[in-house]
Design a protein around this motif. Structure first.
Motif, PDB file in Angstrom:
ATOM      1  N   LYS A 207       0.850  -1.181   0.000  1.00 21.57           N
ATOM      2  CA  LYS A 207       0.000   0.000   0.000  1.00 21.57           C
ATOM      3  C   LYS A 207       0.892   1.239   0.000  1.00 21.57           C
ATOM      4  N   GLY A 208       0.474   2.284  -0.709  1.00 21.04           N
ATOM      5  CA  GLY A 208       1.235   3.526  -0.719  1.00 21.04           C
ATOM      6  C   GLY A 208       2.351   3.542  -1.744  1.00 21.04           C
ATOM      7  N   ALA A 209       3.237   4.527  -1.616  1.00 19.52           N
ATOM      8  CA  ALA A 209       4.353   4.698  -2.554  1.00 19.52           C
ATOM      9  C   ALA A 209       5.524   5.328  -1.815  1.00 19.52           C
ATOM     10  N   ASN A 210       6.667   5.453  -2.525  1.00 17.28           N
ATOM     11  CA  ASN A 210       7.881   6.062  -1.961  1.00 17.28           C
ATOM     12  C   ASN A 210       8.312   5.361  -0.672  1.00 17.28           C
ATOM     13  N   HIS A 211       8.507   4.063  -0.786  1.00 18.58           N
ATOM     14  CA  HIS A 211       8.818   3.261   0.389  1.00 18.58           C
ATOM     15  C   HIS A 211      10.295   3.326   0.756  1.00 18.58           C
ATOM     16  N   SER A 212      10.564   3.016   2.005  1.00 18.80           N
ATOM     17  CA  SER A 212      11.931   2.943   2.516  1.00 18.80           C
ATOM     18  C   SER A 212      12.684   1.806   1.830  1.00 18.80           C
ATOM     19  N   SER A 213      13.986   1.974   1.677  1.00 19.37           N
ATOM     20  CA  SER A 213      14.822   0.912   1.117  1.00 19.37           C
ATOM     21  C   SER A 213      14.848  -0.311   2.022  1.00 19.37           C
ATOM     22  N   LEU A 214      14.410  -0.155   3.270  1.00 18.48           N
ATOM     23  CA  LEU A 214      14.428  -1.261   4.218  1.00 18.48           C
ATOM     24  C   LEU A 214      13.395  -2.338   3.884  1.00 18.48           C
ATOM     25  N   VAL A 215      12.478  -2.052   2.946  1.00 21.11           N
ATOM     26  CA  VAL A 215      11.509  -3.077   2.557  1.00 21.11           C
ATOM     27  C   VAL A 215      12.127  -4.065   1.573  1.00 21.11           C
ATOM     28  N   SER A 216      13.314  -3.755   1.051  1.00 24.15           N
ATOM     29  CA  SER A 216      13.915  -4.556  -0.012  1.00 24.15           C
ATOM     30  C   SER A 216      15.076  -5.396   0.503  1.00 24.15           C
TER      31      SER A 216
ATOM     32  N   ARG B 261      21.296 -17.674   6.418  1.00 24.79           N
ATOM     33  CA  ARG B 261      20.648 -17.964   5.147  1.00 24.79           C
ATOM     34  C   ARG B 261      19.270 -17.312   5.106  1.00 24.79           C
ATOM     35  N   LEU B 262      18.915 -16.748   3.940  1.00 25.61           N
ATOM     36  CA  LEU B 262      17.594 -16.161   3.768  1.00 25.61           C
ATOM     37  C   LEU B 262      16.589 -17.284   3.557  1.00 25.61           C
ATOM     38  N   ARG B 263      15.884 -17.627   4.590  1.00 27.40           N
ATOM     39  CA  ARG B 263      14.954 -18.746   4.514  1.00 27.40           C
ATOM     40  C   ARG B 263      13.648 -18.377   3.828  1.00 27.40           C
ATOM     41  N   GLY B 264      13.492 -17.121   3.485  1.00 25.33           N
ATOM     42  CA  GLY B 264      12.336 -16.722   2.696  1.00 25.33           C
ATOM     43  C   GLY B 264      12.528 -16.967   1.212  1.00 25.33           C
TER      44      GLY B 264
ATOM     45  N   ALA C 131       5.768   5.581  15.678  1.00 20.81           N
ATOM     46  CA  ALA C 131       5.758   4.536  16.707  1.00 20.81           C
ATOM     47  C   ALA C 131       5.358   3.186  16.131  1.00 20.81           C
ATOM     48  N   PHE C 132       4.749   3.213  14.946  1.00 23.33           N
ATOM     49  CA  PHE C 132       4.273   1.978  14.332  1.00 23.33           C
ATOM     50  C   PHE C 132       5.175   1.509  13.192  1.00 23.33           C
ATOM     51  N   VAL C 133       6.329   2.143  13.036  1.00 23.76           N
ATOM     52  CA  VAL C 133       7.281   1.785  11.983  1.00 23.76           C
ATOM     53  C   VAL C 133       8.320   0.828  12.556  1.00 23.76           C
ATOM     54  N   GLY C 134       8.666  -0.189  11.789  1.00 21.47           N
ATOM     55  CA  GLY C 134       9.693  -1.130  12.234  1.00 21.47           C
ATOM     56  C   GLY C 134       9.534  -2.482  11.577  1.00 21.47           C
ATOM     57  N   ALA C 135      10.270  -3.443  12.079  1.00 19.80           N
ATOM     58  CA  ALA C 135      10.262  -4.792  11.516  1.00 19.80           C
ATOM     59  C   ALA C 135       9.213  -5.630  12.234  1.00 19.80           C
ATOM     60  N   LEU C 136       8.184  -6.004  11.501  1.00 17.45           N
ATOM     61  CA  LEU C 136       7.154  -6.889  12.022  1.00 17.45           C
ATOM     62  C   LEU C 136       7.616  -8.327  11.794  1.00 17.45           C
ATOM     63  N   THR C 137       7.692  -9.111  12.848  1.00 18.91           N
ATOM     64  CA  THR C 137       8.133 -10.502  12.748  1.00 18.91           C
ATOM     65  C   THR C 137       7.098 -11.398  13.418  1.00 18.91           C
TER      66      THR C 137
ATOM     67  N   LEU D  13       9.723  -9.477  -0.742  1.00 19.08           N
ATOM     68  CA  LEU D  13      10.659  -8.602  -1.429  1.00 19.08           C
ATOM     69  C   LEU D  13      12.071  -8.699  -0.875  1.00 19.08           C
ATOM     70  N   ASP D  14      12.222  -9.088   0.387  1.00 18.77           N
ATOM     71  CA  ASP D  14      13.559  -9.076   0.985  1.00 18.77           C
ATOM     72  C   ASP D  14      14.116 -10.467   1.270  1.00 18.77           C
ATOM     73  N   GLY D  15      13.375 -11.520   0.954  1.00 20.50           N
ATOM     74  CA  GLY D  15      13.882 -12.877   1.122  1.00 20.50           C
ATOM     75  C   GLY D  15      13.993 -13.349   2.557  1.00 20.50           C
ATOM     76  N   ARG D  16      13.566 -12.549   3.488  1.00 15.80           N
ATOM     77  CA  ARG D  16      13.694 -12.928   4.893  1.00 15.80           C
ATOM     78  C   ARG D  16      12.456 -13.682   5.352  1.00 15.80           C
ATOM     79  N   GLU D  17      12.681 -14.633   6.229  1.00 12.55           N
ATOM     80  CA  GLU D  17      11.605 -15.478   6.704  1.00 12.55           C
ATOM     81  C   GLU D  17      10.814 -14.775   7.790  1.00 12.55           C
ATOM     82  N   ASN D  18       9.471 -14.807   7.645  1.00 16.97           N
ATOM     83  CA  ASN D  18       8.566 -14.325   8.696  1.00 16.97           C
ATOM     84  C   ASN D  18       8.889 -12.888   9.110  1.00 16.97           C
TER      85      ASN D  18
END
Length: 761
Positions: free
Chosen positions: A4-13, A37-40, A640-646, A710-715
């Motif tokens: 959703k949205g546009a102009n995303h952070s490079s951290l999504v990749s 290893r990227l398990r995603g 406050a709601f930005v970050g890595a959701l795992t 998009l980033d190959g990371r698991e969960n």
């Protein structure tokens, strides 16, 4: 990764998608994360030998080298070129002009899903790369005063395994399968340096096979020669042979003359390989063809067939390396009226031929170079005609699922409901699945109830972005039936094959089609079936309809599921090439009148059944979710709601059975577990602002914000402010939901998903 949205952070990749120098590579290798290893990323699953398909695999193979806008041009908020003819491809190279090119994780998953190897690129260009060429061989040197303990007058350039090991570790960590070595700068050390380079290649291949697996590849690009000069040979000969011998294969330059492919084959035959541990075959020699036509025979584009016919992969057995196949996109995208739909028709025509049998495809004017004989090549031949179409990995080894996604879209659907619509579109190779390899350029129909003395219905196929079951697209089959005077024409039945499969005889499988039927003038009964594409098997598939559980609600949006179990009751050494498809019976009040109907296919899945009904099958579920604040957290709206959701995933065995212990000597175990461990294709992420106290939160009311992949990371899903809707940015607390899509294409029920609440401090 639709977001959703546009102009995303490079951290999504992807993290560190490439390295510009070997120093940068060393800095990455020094970090602790480099070993994870990227398990995603989906691991490589090879295609097995399959009767009906693999017999033709003794011919040449197809390698596709992807050079698109310099590399890394894919965006989660725009459509871009994607590749969708994996069944004809053996190896795919992601290419760019950075020192070390790492295939994006989504591209690697797409290739592996179809049994295709994915390679990165190690490239040295121009004089400013000479220092790195030397560093590659000797490794990084310390700043301390050091040297040999004693002088050695016979000392030559030593070879360190350092970068071979680092590159092998990188391939393992990112999940890809090897490298193209492209050294397009002169090696000033001459024979001493080139000889050392061949030793380093041998070390690299050894490290890759040890770390990644025996399927790992090292391909040498036809560039420098034995004395260190940069001199493309356009063929294999004595002055580039030493680079092939330690490699897995050879990728020739593409400016060859018409007799060069045959000269390459004859030269390989002249080599005594009796003492070689890995004798080279014709298949290991990939003759380059530039799709842009830069110096290539035939002029490129729709003249590619002229060059490929000289390589002659079917008869001579040499392989083909296509370079720059995104020509169909880059050469057309700025023309008036261009769209994704027009590109897809253009791309499909180049690879598979026109949708209409009678269409004549124009080919570019072209003349042989001076001194070359004239060639009579005849009319256009699509690329796929030169190579076998191989099925994806056996569903018993890797569950097969497709939502008929080309890896792009404008919307996102979950169980038939549109949860996202964008004007800008998206690209996500992680979601790229088979488009149905038996329905393009046009479906092939057959009468199901034996031959009829009347023409077969005509059918067309297209990908629809307007409606889908899961993801961004579905497959539309439009069928036109002529009127018939036959006495039994009130009911007719046709077979439409959709997807090729590699099936193990004797193994029981389950197959699911999710589809929707549209017509106002005909009653239709749709069934699923599987048919062997190999003659004289002595038996047909046993196909059994699986009824829906009692009380199960109908699927939303007019979709329905057709579920069958099937098995081929024969004994054979190899898997059997088969077709999964639909049996469509249609009844007409007036059979003399023509009728038309359309079938939307939203999903197709095939997987192996448990060994017996007594085996207990584990069901996947999501156990918990958490959000780690972004770095730095920032102070803007919603920060406050930005970050890595795992999140964590697990398995459940369902209700606990009543155990009856009859005797300590009872040979029957209380339960037997199925050994298949179910996994996930991807995860959908939703968010919901907390409501006033006393009101309940509901996942059905949450807003979809994106998927993983998009980033190959698991969960893991990186939440940046751009994906959050306005009401969330201003909220004091929010709830994130994580929903799994299983490897069989099932969206987890909400009771098997997880949430996490986040409050502003």
């Amino acid at each position: 990764m639709p977001l959703k949205g546009a102009n995303h952070s490079s951290l999504v990749s992807d993290d560190a998608p490439c390295f510009k120098t070997l120093v940068d590579l060393d800095e990455w290798a020094g970090k602790s994360l480099s070993s994870r290893r990227l398990r995603g990323v989906l691991p490589y699953t090879p295609r097995k030998y399959t009767d009906g398909a693999s017999e033709s695999s003794t011919g040449g193979k197809l390698l596709v080298c992807h050079d698109y806008k310099g590399g890394y041009a894919e965006s989660p908020t725009a459509p871009s070129y994607t590749f969708n003819f994996w069944g004809h491809c053996d190896t795919f190279i992601y290419f760019s002009h950075h020192r070390v090119t790492i295939p994006p994780s989504g591209w690697t998953t797409a290739a592996h899903r179809h049994g295709v190897k994915m390679l990165g690129t190690l490239i040295f260009e121009h004089t400013d790369s000479e220092a790195d060429c030397l560093r590659l061989l000797v490794g990084p040197l310390p700043k301390s005063l050091t040297g040999p303990a004693k002088s050695n007058v016979n000392m030559t350039l030593p070879v360190s395994p350092h970068y071979a090991r680092v590159l092998a570790d990188l391939a393992y960590q990112r999940g890809f399968d090897g490298y193209l070595l492209n050294i397009e700068t002169a090696l000033r050390g001459g024979v001493e340096q080139t000889r050392a380079l061949t030793l380093w290649i041998a070390v690299l291949e050894r490290e890759l096979k040890r770390t990644v697996g025996e399927h790992a590849h090292v391909l040498w690009y036809d560039s420098v020669i034995v004395d260190g000069r940069l001199a493309w040979q356009d063929r294999l000969n004595s002055i580039n042979l030493p680079f092939l011998l330690p490699s897995t294969g050879f990728f020739s330059n593409y400016t060859w003359r018409t007799h060069y492919p045959n000269a390459t084959a004859q030269y390989l035959l002249s080599i005594d390989q009796s003492l070689s541990r890995r004798p080279k075959q014709f298949q290991d020699l990939f003759i380059g063809v530039d799709v842009w036509g830069r110096g290539s025979h035939g002029g490129g584009g729709f003249g590619l067939y002229r060059a490929i016919s000289h390589i002659d992969p079917k008869s001579l057995g040499l392989s083909v390396a296509l370079f720059g196949h995104a020509w169909t996109w880059e050469s057309e995208q700025d023309k008036p009226g261009w769209s994704w739909k027009s590109w897809w028709e253009y791309e499909r025509k180049l690879w598979l031929g026109p949708a209409r049998k009678d269409e004549v495809v124009p080919v570019p004017d072209w003349k042989p170079r001076q001194g070359e004989p004239d060639c009579a090549h005849g009319p256009f031949v699509p690329i796929a005609e030169f190579f076998p179409r191989l099925p994806p990995p056996n569903p018993a080894d890797l569950p097969f699922f497709t939502a008929f996604s080309p890896g792009v879209g404008w919307s996102w659907f979950v169980r038939g409901t549109r949860v996202l619509h964008t004007e800008h579109g998206w690209t996500d190779l992680d979601k790229c699945t088979s488009i149905g390899d038996l329905v393009f350029p046009r479906p092939t129909l057959a009468w199901e109830d034996g031959e009829r003395d009347e023409p077969l219905p005509e059918a067309t196929s297209e990908l629809s972005m307007d409606d889908a079951w899961l993801g961004g697209s579905s497959l539309n089959l439009s069928v036109s039936v002529r009127g018939s005077e036959a006495e039994d024409a009130f009911f007719r039945c046709v077979w439409i094959p959709i997807q090729s499969l590699s099936i193990t005889p004797g193994q029981s499988y389950r197959m699911s089609f999710v589809l929707k039927f549209i017509s106002e003038s005909v009653d239709v009964d749709i069934g699923a079936s599987v048919k062997a594409l190999v003659p004289d098997l002595g038996a047909e598939f046993e196909v059994t309809h699986v009824p829906a559980p009692s009380g199960q609600p109908a699927l939303p949006g007019g979709w329905s599921e057709v579920l069958v179990d099937f098995k081929l009751p024969v004994v054979r050494e190899h898997d059997v090439l088969s077709a999964a498809g639909l049996v469509i019976g249609f009844a007409c009040e007036d059979p003399t009148a023509p009728v038309e109907f359309t079938i939307h296919i939203g999903a197709l899945s095939v997987s192996a059944n448990p060994a017996s009904p007594q085996h207990t099958v584990a069901d996947p579920k999501i156990l918990w979710a958490a959000l780690s604040p972004g770095e730095p957290s920032g102070s803007g709206p919603g920060s406050a709601f930005v970050g890595a959701l795992t999140w964590g995933v697990g398995l459940s065995l369902g209700p606990v059975p009543v155990i009856s212990l009859t005797s300590p000597e009872d040979p029957q175990p209380c339960w037997v577990l199925d050994d298949a461990i179910p996994g996930f294709l991807y995860f959908n992420v939703y968010v919901q602002a907390h409501v006033p106290e006393g009101a309940a939160l509901s996942p059905e009311q949450a807003t979809f914000i994106g998927t993983t992949g998009l980033d190959g990371r698991e969960n893991r899903f990186y939440v940046d402010a751009a994906v959050l809707p306005p009401e969330v940015l201003e909220a004091t607390a929010v709830r994130f939901y994580v929903q799994g899509i299983t490897e069989k294409g099932k969206a987890l029920e909400w009771q098997d998903c997880a949430f996490v609440d986040i409050h502003k401090s």
